[in-house]
Design an enzyme around this catalytic site. Structure first.
Site: not given
Length: 381
Positions: A248-249
């Site tokens: 989730r970056g």
């Protein structure tokens, strides 16, 4: 994009303010503007000043520890991951835990898990030095406008537990600048922008430190970094250090019918055991001038979002023509490959937006040294 924290002494009265403007979508943000700066002397005063309707410049000179301030809750948890050592557990918020996961009971702090510090409109929250900020609680910036958060530490939000707390959550807000902060040891997202439309958002020069005792993969890499599922969002993510994470970056999109226009530029992604970019349905993402070092999956393949991930000279030329400026290719070192992701819908969607077309990225080769020298706290005093 570097901002400055100015401390001038005029007739014995100090003036403290964030100088300059954010680049990208958040360029109109002024926060508390020229309001007289003030330093809170108690948690209660900080809570009031942050949440009221008065334009304010709030200067923190130490860490405000809210860990036990709102008490504790004992309730059901589960163990979603069977790895060892030190898997993250999960608070069973809204029935999140799978019926097949081992369950139990635990006690956690309400600060972070169910309580955040509410931030009102027209606020600048600044930290002095490199050891000022918040422990045990995050910030909620919901339904407001014109907020600057700069040079503060946010840490230690029930880090053992998923749903233990978000460091910064934004929703339904306009003109928000999150700049030069240090975030570490949180239970859930380091930053989340919720479903309500948020525009004029710039996330810049922050250090997102994923080194963790508890993690979903039992490898000490924090998974929950950025979650951006909103509707009608316009977000710049620039010159941040994203270190030792696993996923989730950011994760963008994911809800059919929602849209996000996101410019991810000149960030340094370093030592990531999972994925960085994850562009799901509804998202429109331009990724340029980012440096990926030892990243297993720089961009998730096969997702339903629209992404233009610049790699080749042809990609650069396409971006240059659409934006009317010089674009920058991403660099991958010791990282997984990225299949061609050059969705023409991205250029069509973003080319008329000043927050993107007027952005001047630095050369990708300069990103690691620049970001390491400038991201995080203690750099803008």
């Amino acid at each position: 994009m570097r901002s400055l924290l100015l401390l001038a002494f005029l007739g014995g009265i100090s003036t403290v303010q964030a100088i300059g403007t954010a680049k990208g979508f958040g360029s109109a943000t002024t926060g508390g503007g020229s309001a007289a700066p003030a330093t809170p002397t108690s948690k209660e005063q900080l809570i009031t000043w942050l949440s009221d309707s008065t334009p304010r410049v709030i200067l923190l000179t130490s860490i405000f520890d809210f860990t036990s301030y709102y008490g504790t809750t004992t309730g059901p948890i589960c163990k979603p991951w069977s790895c060892t050592p030190n898997p993250q557990l999960a608070i069973n918020t809204s029935g999140w835990c799978s019926s097949t996961a081992p369950t139990g009971t635990a006690t956690w702090y309400n600060s972070g898990a169910s309580r955040s510090l509410v931030v009102g409109s027209n606020k600048t929250l600044l930290g002095k030095g490199s050891s000022s900020g918040l422990k045990g609680i995050g910030l909620s910036i919901r339904g407001v406008s014109n907020v600057i958060i700069q040079n503060i530490v946010i840490s230690d939000l029930n880090s053992q537990y998923v749903w233990g707390g978000d460091a910064i959550d934004i929703g339904g807000s306009t003109n928000v600048w999150i700049d030069h902060n240090y975030i570490k040891n949180v239970g859930r997202q380091m930053l989340v922008i919720h479903f309500e439309p948020s525009t004029g958002i710039t996330i810049s020069n922050n250090y997102f430190d994923g080194r963790a005792t508890y993690s979903t993969g039992c490898d000490g890499h924090h998974y929950w970094v950025f979650l951006l599922p909103g509707q009608g969002d316009q977000i710049t993510i620039a010159q941040n250090y994203i270190y030792y994470t696993a996923g989730r970056g950011p994760h963008t999109g994911g809800t059919s019918g929602n849209t996000q226009q996101v410019h991810i530029v000149n960030n340094y992604f370093n030592s990531i055991t999972g994925h960085a970019l994850d562009s799901d349905v509804g998202s429109v993402v331009l990724a340029e001038g980012n440096y990926f070092n030892s990243v297993k999956t720089p961009s998730v393949a096969g997702t339903a979002g629209s992404e233009f991930f610049i790699q080749s000279s042809s990609d650069v030329a396409t971006c240059n023509a659409a934006m009317g400026r010089t674009c920058q290719a991403n660099t991958l070192v010791g990282s997984g490959s990225v299949a061609a992701r050059v969705d023409a819908a991205v250029m069509k969607s973003l080319k008329s937006l000043d927050g993107v077309k007027k952005y001047t990225p630095i050369a990708t080769s300069q990103v690691p040294s620049y970001v390491l020298a400038n991201a995080g706290v203690g750099k803008v005093n």
